[in-house]
Scaffold this active site. Structure first.
Site, PDB file in Angstrom:
ATOM      1  N   ASP A 284       0.860  -1.179   0.000  1.00 39.79           N
ATOM      2  CA  ASP A 284       0.000   0.000   0.000  1.00 39.79           C
ATOM      3  C   ASP A 284       0.905   1.241   0.000  1.00 39.79           C
ATOM      4  O   ASP A 284       2.127   1.155   0.138  1.00 39.79           O
ATOM      5  CB  ASP A 284      -0.960  -0.022   1.202  1.00 39.79           C
ATOM      6  CG  ASP A 284      -2.184   0.857   0.947  1.00 39.79           C
ATOM      7  OD1 ASP A 284      -2.169   1.655  -0.016  1.00 39.79           O
ATOM      8  OD2 ASP A 284      -3.155   0.791   1.723  1.00 39.79           O
TER       9      ASP A 284
HETATM   10  C1  BGC Z   1      -5.065   3.243   0.299  1.00 39.76           C
HETATM   11  C2  BGC Z   1      -5.274   2.249  -0.830  1.00 39.76           C
HETATM   12  C3  BGC Z   1      -5.110   2.943  -2.159  1.00 39.76           C
HETATM   13  C4  BGC Z   1      -3.754   3.605  -2.210  1.00 39.76           C
HETATM   14  C5  BGC Z   1      -3.461   4.302  -3.513  1.00 39.76           C
HETATM   15  C6  BGC Z   1      -3.795   4.056   0.125  1.00 39.76           C
HETATM   16  O1  BGC Z   1      -3.716   5.081   1.047  1.00 39.76           O
HETATM   17  O2  BGC Z   1      -5.029   2.548   1.525  1.00 39.76           O
HETATM   18  O3  BGC Z   1      -6.539   1.680  -0.713  1.00 39.76           O
HETATM   19  O4  BGC Z   1      -5.271   2.011  -3.193  1.00 39.76           O
HETATM   20  O5  BGC Z   1      -3.684   4.566  -1.173  1.00 39.76           O
HETATM   21  O6  BGC Z   1      -4.173   5.453  -3.657  1.00 39.76           O
END
Ligand code: BGC
Length: 755
Positions: A284
């Protein structure tokens, strides 16, 4: 004849698998040859997923990123879309780098890309996997027409705590329903193995247990037994893997004291070995860097941990990029680990066909026809209608009679900023149809009365937080008292009041936990003032999580939960309010009476002292019942359904038997309607304690007024299995109950046993 057919089928399947094998051999050869040419730096470059911001004129390319792409130090980009913007970056990758390796283009397509569907929690309330698959297909088609080939969806984290803002992004609390939704979305996005250029890589997230953060606070600690994990939380991730999801995103939280992104047991033993996942693992957003704050070590150390745990792409943080070479040279990470990671990134690109045509997803003509076309807008409306849940409907307050004088009151009546909800991708809220616009379109201008009644958010601190992130909550020139006085005066002129209230979109989603989950005080003040007029009140809710609605449930006639309903939200709500469509949604997450009951979920354990009104020392609260306000599976219709007693084909089954569970369901009301018939079981005695109910089947049945149908469900021993104390998937002989009904509480029951 039969034998001949099955021999043919066998031959065909052998041919298919041989063709599949040949394809894989070809891919492996291609990648091996390519990797032989790559330097260690270039291999590590493939593991780098960078975010390139976007504005109306195109990508905001910091000089750094452009330079890195040129040097082969970027494997994929996210937050860049449109054919023009994508082409610009892909051009650099395939024309200006040594090895001309194309880039992946990812984006958070969560509930639609440009055409926005209801939030995922709402979609799951449709209990309609085929519909959800169609929305994912439409989103994938739009994303692909906008240059993207990878979507960071579905989010399948089981959530039992409505304080957590991200419950809006998932399918609620149940492993079985969650698994159906996960499968549907993966199939929708990916189609059939990327043969078509409008299918995209899906990414199941957040692996794992992200929904179980303590106290519902985002990013918080998770601590869970393996039994709970296996029996209650893992099913939707597993369903996505089994459906062939191409990529997996790790979660921010820790598991057994080790952040998911460094958790070898999670990524290697469970995901790779037990589940045989062979796609790509991505972290993530800056999850590797965040392990420094978790207390796992410095940048180099967390890079080492993440690589050795099996992460393959580092989202945004560039820890792999900045430390990878040193880590390999010092022997802390093996060359083989980097090679395996790089191979998986290249495989994803190969499967998408990017080596054949890096511009496969860059198609200006398709962009013009695929985005927000008529079919997608119609699907947005259909999905919104099917997601709505009628929580209460006393005295048949709904549907509304347009011949009556109706006052629409509330800050969300004319709003369209909030209608598309959080994580609304590249959706343009200005294109969303507000309820008021839909009413005007349907009935002409000036047909209904209107008053704003209150600000969406009065609390200055909360408003600032929301507005700092594009909340666009503007305070009315009138004071709160004046707004309420106007609303009361408007209500007095009407036969019925429709109050449209709820959350601002920024009150759910990431980093949007709340400790109190009711309507905001100023909205409740308005509702209380309206109540004093004595007019019947219909409450239309727009929000992204279960709310505490005890006062509302006591004091208004009807409550329609519309979630954040998407681009066509207003039109869908208007159809439902006036009875052109009959609501059929069912809750996928329990609505508590108050926050003190949280976590509250239907598939709980019985305890040794289940609640007994006549016994003091039983499991209860002194100040609130154990039961929720609205249980899992709850949702009314304008019509009524009657269930006859359950019939079982046998009283005892063996491990090879099938059990038929039949029930007769009749539409006994005055409207045609759709009912979701739900089947639950309870394992009465086990080697470990078992939940009081577990959803095992459901079916949507459409019944005309006066019509009835026999429904039959088939259960096998597989449906009775669970993970025992040794984490073995077993069914234990003994007594079971089976329940069929309209929600998890209101059911008919029967008993059988497994020999
Ligand atoms: C979130 C994810 C997301 C990623 C990219 C993160 O902060 O937890 O769900 O896909 O950002 O934007």
């Amino acid at each position: 004849m039969l034998r001949k057919l099955s021999t043919l089928a066998l031959l065909a399947s052998c041919l298919v698998s041989q063709a599949q094998l040949d394809k894989e051999v070809k891919m492996n050869q291609f990648i091996t040859i390519l990797m032989q040419k790559m330097t260690l730096e270039e291999k590590i470059g493939q593991l780098n997923l960078t975010s390139v911001g976007f504005d109306v004129t195109g990508p905001i390319l910091s000089q750094g990123v452009e330079e890195k792409i040129k040097k082969g130090l970027v494997g994929g980009v996210f937050n860049t879309y449109t054919p023009v913007a994508v082409r610009k970056l892909q051009d650099i990758a395939v024309n200006e780098t040594r090895l001309k390796i194309p880039l992946l283009f990812g984006y958070d397509v969560i509930h639609g890309h440009r055409t926005i569907f209801p939030i995922p929690l709402g979609l799951s309330a449709s209990w309609d996997p085929a519909l959800v698959q169609r929305t994912a297909r439409a989103a994938g088609d739009e994303a692909a027409a906008d240059g993207l080939n990878w979507v960071f969806s579905p989010m399948v984290d089981i959530a039992r705590d409505p304080r957590w803002g991200r419950v809006s992004e998932g399918a609620g609390e149940d492993p079985y329903l969650g698994a159906q939704m996960a499968r549907a979305m993966v199939k929708g996005y990916q189609g059939d193995n990327f043969i078509l250029d409008n299918t995209v890589l899906a990414c199941v997230k957040h692996f794992a247990l992200y929904g179980a953060g303590e106290a519902g606070r985002d990013y918080n600690t998770v601590d869970m037994s393996r039994l709970r994990m296996y029996n209650e939380y893992l099913a939707p991730y597993k369903a996505a893997i089994d459906a062939g999801v191409a990529t997996v995103m790790t979660s921010f939280n820790e598991i057994d004291g080790v952040p998911a992104t460094a958790n070898k047991w999670l990524l290697k033993d469970l995901l790779r070995k037990q589940w045989r996942f062979n796609g790509l693992i991505v972290t993530d957003y800056t999850a590797v860097n965040e392990m420094i704050a978790h207390g796992m070590g410095d940048a180099k150390k967390v890079g080492e941990l993440a690589l050795n745990a099996g992460n393959e792409m580092d989202m945004v943080g560039e820890i792999f990029l900045n430390n990878g070479v040193d880590l390999v040279k010092s022997g802390r990470v093996s060359q083989a680990t980097i090679d395996a990671a790089c191979r998986n990134v290249l495989e994803a690109k190969y499967k998408l066909g990017l080596f054949d045509d890096p511009y496969r997803y860059v198609n200006e003509a398709r962009n013009k026809t695929a985005i927000m076309n008529e079919a997608k807008l119609a699907l947005s409306k259909e999905a919104a209608i099917k997601s709505m849940v009628l929580l209460k409907n006393a005295n048949q307050a709904l549907p509304l009679n347009a011949a009556k004088k109706i006052a629409f009151i509330g800050p969300l009546v004319k709003d369209h900023r909030n209608l598309i909800g959080n994580w609304s991708g590249a959706g343009d809220w200005k294109k969303a149809v507000s309820l008021w616009a839909a009413l005007e379109q349907k009935f002409g201008a000036d047909k209904f009365l209107y008053a704003k009644g209150c600000n969406l958010v009065d609390d200055p601190a909360l408003r600032k937080r929301l507005n700092d992130h594009d909340g666009q909550i503007v305070l009315d020139e009138k004071t709160p008292e004046q707004l309420i006085a106007d609303a009361v005066q408007t209500a007095q002129q009407a036969d019925v009041v429709v109050a449209v209230l709820g959350e601002a979109f920024g009150m759910t989603g990431e980093a949007a936990s709340r400790s109190m989950i009711g309507l905001l005080d100023n909205q409740l003040d308005l509702l209380k003032a309206l109540k004093k007029t004595g007019k019947p009140i219909v409450l239309v809710l727009m929000n992204g999580r279960p709310l505490t609605l005890s006062w509302e449930n006591e004091n208004v006639e009807a409550i329609l939960e519309t979630w954040f309903a998407g681009t066509q939200g207003g039109a869908a709500i208007a159809d439902v309010l006036f009875g052109e469509a009959n609501p059929s949604g069912k809750l996928s997450m329990t609505f508590p009476r108050n926050v003190g009951q949280v976590p509250i979920y239907y598939n709980a354990k019985n305890t040794g002292r289940p609640f007994d009104e006549n016994q003091k020392y039983t499991s209860k609260y002194l100040d609130v019942p154990n039961t929720p306000l609205y249980p899992f599976g709850h949702g009314l219709s304008y019509t009524t359904f009657n269930y006859d007693d359950i019939k079982l084909s046998k009283a005892t089954i063996t491990a090879t038997d099938k059990l038929q569970v039949s029930v007769h369901v009749a539409n006994t009301g005055n409207y045609d309607g759709v009912e979701t018939v739900q089947l639950y079981i309870r394992d009465m005695v086990g080697s470990i304690t078992r939940p009081v109910k577990e959803l095992k089947r459901f079916e949507k049945v459409s019944l005309k007024k006066g019509e009835s149908k026999d429904l039959s469900f088939t259960l096998t021993v597989e449906d009775l299995k669970f993970f025992n104390a040794d984490l073995k998937w077993v069914a234990e002989p003994g007594d079971f109950k089976v329940f069929v009904g309209t929600n998890s509480q209101n059911v008919k029951e029967a008993s059988f046993s497994l020999k």
